[in-house]
Design an enzyme around this catalytic site. Structure first.
Site, mmCIF file in Angstrom:
data_model
loop_
_atom_site.group_PDB
_atom_site.id
_atom_site.type_symbol
_atom_site.label_atom_id
_atom_site.label_comp_id
_atom_site.label_asym_id
_atom_site.label_seq_id
_atom_site.Cartn_x
_atom_site.Cartn_y
_atom_site.Cartn_z
ATOM 1 N N HIS A 273 0.799 -1.217 0.000
ATOM 2 C CA HIS A 273 0.000 0.000 0.000
ATOM 3 C C HIS A 273 0.834 1.269 0.000
ATOM 4 O O HIS A 273 0.386 2.305 -0.486
ATOM 5 C CB HIS A 273 -1.041 -0.035 1.114
ATOM 6 C CG HIS A 273 -2.224 -0.832 0.686
ATOM 7 N ND1 HIS A 273 -2.234 -2.197 0.749
ATOM 8 C CD2 HIS A 273 -3.379 -0.459 0.103
ATOM 9 C CE1 HIS A 273 -3.374 -2.631 0.249
ATOM 10 N NE2 HIS A 273 -4.086 -1.609 -0.154
ATOM 11 N N CYS B 42 -10.686 -2.969 -11.346
ATOM 12 C CA CYS B 42 -10.176 -1.812 -10.607
ATOM 13 C C CYS B 42 -8.805 -2.053 -9.978
ATOM 14 O O CYS B 42 -8.348 -1.266 -9.170
ATOM 15 C CB CYS B 42 -11.180 -1.361 -9.557
ATOM 16 S SG CYS B 42 -11.439 -2.567 -8.255
HETATM 17 C C1 PEP Z 1 -7.403 -5.019 -5.572
HETATM 18 O O1 PEP Z 1 -7.176 -5.896 -4.737
HETATM 19 O O2 PEP Z 1 -7.163 -5.152 -6.792
HETATM 20 C C2 PEP Z 1 -7.989 -3.741 -5.173
HETATM 21 C C3 PEP Z 1 -8.374 -2.864 -6.058
HETATM 22 O O3 PEP Z 1 -8.067 -3.507 -3.827
HETATM 23 P P1 PEP Z 1 -6.815 -3.078 -2.930
HETATM 24 O O4 PEP Z 1 -5.645 -2.858 -3.820
HETATM 25 O O5 PEP Z 1 -7.215 -1.860 -2.202
HETATM 26 O O6 PEP Z 1 -6.674 -4.279 -2.052
#
Ligand code: PEP
Ligand code: MG
Length: 754
Positions: free
Chosen positions: A368, A681
């Site tokens: 993240h 996404c």
């Molecule tokens: C994903 O896992 O692709 C997603 C969009 O969620 P995050 O990256 O916030 O886990």
């Protein structure tokens, strides 16, 4: 018979003697000689020597009491050679009863050290980096006492600072001693967030301020230390206050952190160090390096986590000592942040307007911290081995994320070349900006909806600039990650209302809290689990602790106030979970309506497809949903059983591979069959080549980081979707582990702009 214990307990009076020995001018080499003599006498050691590191990496004997003086500037050890090399490697003390019998011992006849058996060496640490080694030796075999080791470390720390300040050696003598790295260097890493940046290094783990090591007034320093510790403890206690009920067991982890802050041994070690004559800041550094050397080597992941906690506590304490209330440091105008690793909240504590780039020693591109860097459009290179050791605070630094490299103290020609490339990038951006209002139609006339991922206020402020047709993923947990405290219902509702206001008529898809995994909150850290990515996270946490999820849904309903609401749940792994989550939405709408509050004008409830289990239950799931969104970051980690946050495995498997593409194709086909709207996404939606493959698979809604929209739109405008579909189809049946090369060749053949 063992030699007598140190004559003088504690290094304080010794430090005073050293200062006296240095007073009164004279040649600098003589000063260094006086220093080793003073240490030898006061420590009842027969030998005391100082080795310093040359820029070539060799360790050279600079001064000695007890060894043959003829060896000074003659004895040189290669990097890693001998006991001195071993101490540099360890970054910690070596305490031996019989040095010549140690496997690393390297015999140097010119020193005449044959008769000395007992050996204690410690690194001269400066800002966490070893610049030399201080050694005492005695004839008789024995292990030096813990107190001796402790005292010698404190003396070494002060000596390191004196050497660096030029108090002990002349400028000429210091010429090619490596006090700090000075030569230009180019380090390889991995691209985490694209871009180029040039600025000055700011160390996230700030070293203690130079010149503030020795104190004349221990009582005053003890007072400062006690006050800062008090403030720190109060701050941590306040963070915990009132959150016990909300996350139940996870509270325990923060309790551990609190216990560390209150730990008597930590406090005691700090006080001891101050008592020995160090300033409060130097004491923190001193105790920190001790802990690093102690548990830093530990294999146990739990212990290693505690090292992280301790590092964090030390940083906070230093900030309290500097008087800025434990907040992150202010930045120069063009800061390049340097860190071992960063939590997502760490990055957000800095002033975005001044942060130009980010370099990490560790991390992974799906962590993240990297996602936040991309969202903030901060070029970031990670996994740069040895970074922290090679860079000084204030060094000029180039982040070349295009090439996955960093230049430290770059030569003027490199600066010139990179500045020119920065100009080219700016032009390309201007080109993307010109495309802002052009709708994204493929060459064969298919409309592709390009949405952006958001989660921070900066994101939706730039929504109009990007030309995105809405927010396809709003990561609500970011608000929680940047807060000092759990955001209350009103604060949540206020943020959601701001997002909706900023979006106007454009749709916004809110994702409920996706905590756990690598998204840990300083105040609500998740319970320690062996496999956090497979653990209690996302919607699982939300369903087990419905209070948190219900408050969030209530905030969303209040924020939409009669406008449409689109909400989706992260990491749904079974239809029951989706059913239960959806029921909570209905319940909150009923709750609002009983109070006469407006419900949403239209309600769309969706599931994120991130757990592979759903791929074989889409026939049951899809009819229950209003839409789905594929979170490929997580879906790929679970599909390939490869932790997205672990650099050793995260980039091992390719999304442009038959299994990944077939999984995506299966989802798309099921959505067509049930008429369910579907978007992608994950991060791949923002990369032109991967997005090209998604188009070829039939996807027409892509949600991505804002910086991806321009390049992806350019790709869409140049793409013939039907030709892409025909070209990709045979690749899905390929026997190769990855078809990246083939997909790229296809895009080039079709003259797609990548
Ligand atoms: C994903 O896992 O692709 C997603 C969009 O969620 P995050 O990256 O916030 O886990
Ligand atoms: Mg996810």
């Amino acid at each position: 018979m063992p030699p007598p214990a140190l004559a003088i307990r504690g290094p304080r009076s010794l430090l005073r003697q050293i200062r006296e020995a240095m007073a009164g001018g004279g040649p600098t080499q003589a000063k260094l000689g006086a220093v080793v003599r003073t240490i030898a006498v006061s420590m009842v050691a027969e030998v005391c020597s100082i080795y310093l590191r040359r820029a070539t990496g060799e360790m050279e004997l600079f001064a000695t009491e007890g060894l043959d003086p003829g060896a000074i500037h003659v004895t040189q050890l290669k990097p890693g050679e001998g006991l001195v090399g071993e101490i540099m490697r360890l970054g910690g003390p070596l305490n031996l009863s019989d040095a010549p019998n140690h496997p690393a011992f390297s015999y140097r006849p010119e020193t005449g050290e044959d008769p000395f058996h007992a050996f204690l060496g410690v690194p001269l640490l400066r800002g966490g980096r070893a610049i030399g080694v201080l050694v005492v030796q005695n004839r008789t075999s024995r292990i030096y006492a813990e107190d001796d080791v402790e005292d010698l470390q404190i003396i070494a720390m002060v000596l390191a600072e004196m050497v660096a300040a030029g108090d002990l050696l002349s400028r000429e003598e210091l010429k090619d001693v490596e006090i700090a790295p000075r030569r230009p260097e180019r380090l390889k890493g991995a691209k985490f967030a694209d871009g180029l940046a040039f600025g000055v290094a700011v160390l996230h783990e700030a070293p203690v301020a130079v010149g503030r090591l020795l104190s004349d007034d221990s009582a005053a320093e003890e007072g400062r230390l006690a006050a800062a510790i008090g403030d720190l403890q109060a701050q941590i206690d306040a963070m915990l206050d009132g959150h016990e009920g909300i996350l139940g067991a996870s509270y325990d982890v923060l309790e551990t952190y609190k216990m560390l802050a209150h730990s008597r041994s930590w406090n005691h070690s700090l006080q001891e160090a101050v008592h020995s004559g160090l300033t409060a800041e130097a004491a923190v550094e001193r105790v920190r390096s001790e802990h690093r050397a102690g548990i830093g080597q530990a294999r146990d992941p739990y212990l290693r986590e505690r090292v992280h906690d301790l590092e964090d506590l030390n940083d906070r304490l230093l900030r309290h000592l500097s008087g800025d209330g434990g907040k992150a440091r202010s930045l120069p105008d063009n800061a390049i942040l340097i860190a071992r690793n960063l939590g997502p909240a760490d990055l957000l504590e800095y002033d975005r307007a001044k942060l130009r780039g980010l370099l990490l020693e560790e991390g992974s591109s799906a962590s993240h911290a990297a996602i936040v860097a991309r969202a903030l459009d901060i070029p970031c290179v990670g996994r740069i081995a040895g970074l922290r050791d090679r860079v000084n605070e204030g060094d000029p630094v180039i982040v070349d994320a295009e090439m996955g490299e960093a230049y430290l103290r770059p030569r003027p020609d490199v600066v010139k070349a990179v500045t020119a490339r920065m100009g080219v990038r700016a032009e390309r951006r201007a080109e993307f900006a010109r495309l802002r209002d052009t709708p994204a139609f493929t060459r064969d006339g298919v409309k592709i909806t390009l949405l952006m991922n958001a989660g921070l206020a900066v994101d939706f402020d730039i929504l109009p600039e990007t030309g995105a047709e809405g927010i396809g993923l709003f990561r609500t947990e970011f608000q929680f990650m940047v807060s000092e405290d759990l955001p209350r219902l009103n604060a949540q509702a206020a943020l959601y209302a701001r997002v909706l206001d900023a979006a106007g008529d454009l749709p916004v898809t809110f994702r409920t809290l996706d905590l756990g995994g690598d998204k840990v909150l300083p105040y609500l850290e998740a319970e320690r689990e062996d496999n956090p990515a497979l653990g209690w996270r996302a919607v699982r946490m939300g369903l087990d602790r419905p209070a948190l999820l219900r408050i969030q849904l209530r905030a969303l309903i209040a924020a939409v106030a009669g406008r449409p609401l689109r909400v989706m749940f992260p990491l749904v792994a079974s239809v029951e979970e989706f059913r239960a989550a959806r029921a909570l939405v209905d319940r909150e709408i009923a709750w609002a309506s009983r109070r006469g509050r407006p419900g949403p004008s239209r309600l769309d409830v969706g599931a994120m497809i991130e757990a592979p289990s759903l791929i074989w239950h889409l026939d049951a799931l899809l009819p229950m949903t209003d839409f789905v969104s594929i979170g490929t970051n997580d879906l790929m980690q679970y599909l390939f059983a490869a932790d997205r946050g672990n650099p050793r495995v995260s980039d091992r498997y390719d999304v442009l591979s038959p299994p990944a593409l077939r999984a995506l194709s299966t989802i798309k086909e099921a959505c067509i069959a049930t008429g369910t709207p579907v978007s992608v996404c994950g991060e791949i939606a923002g990369r032109p080549l991967e997005a090209f493959a998604l188009l070829a698979l039939g996807f027409d809604r892509l949600s991505m980081p804002p910086v991806g929209i321009g390049p992806v739109k350019q790709m869409v405008l140049s793409c013939d979707r039907e030709a892409a579909r025909r070209g990709l189809e045979p690749l899905l049946k390929s026997a190769a582990g990855s078809v990246r090369g083939e997909v790229e060749a296809l895009a080039r053949k079709l003259a797609v702009a990548l």
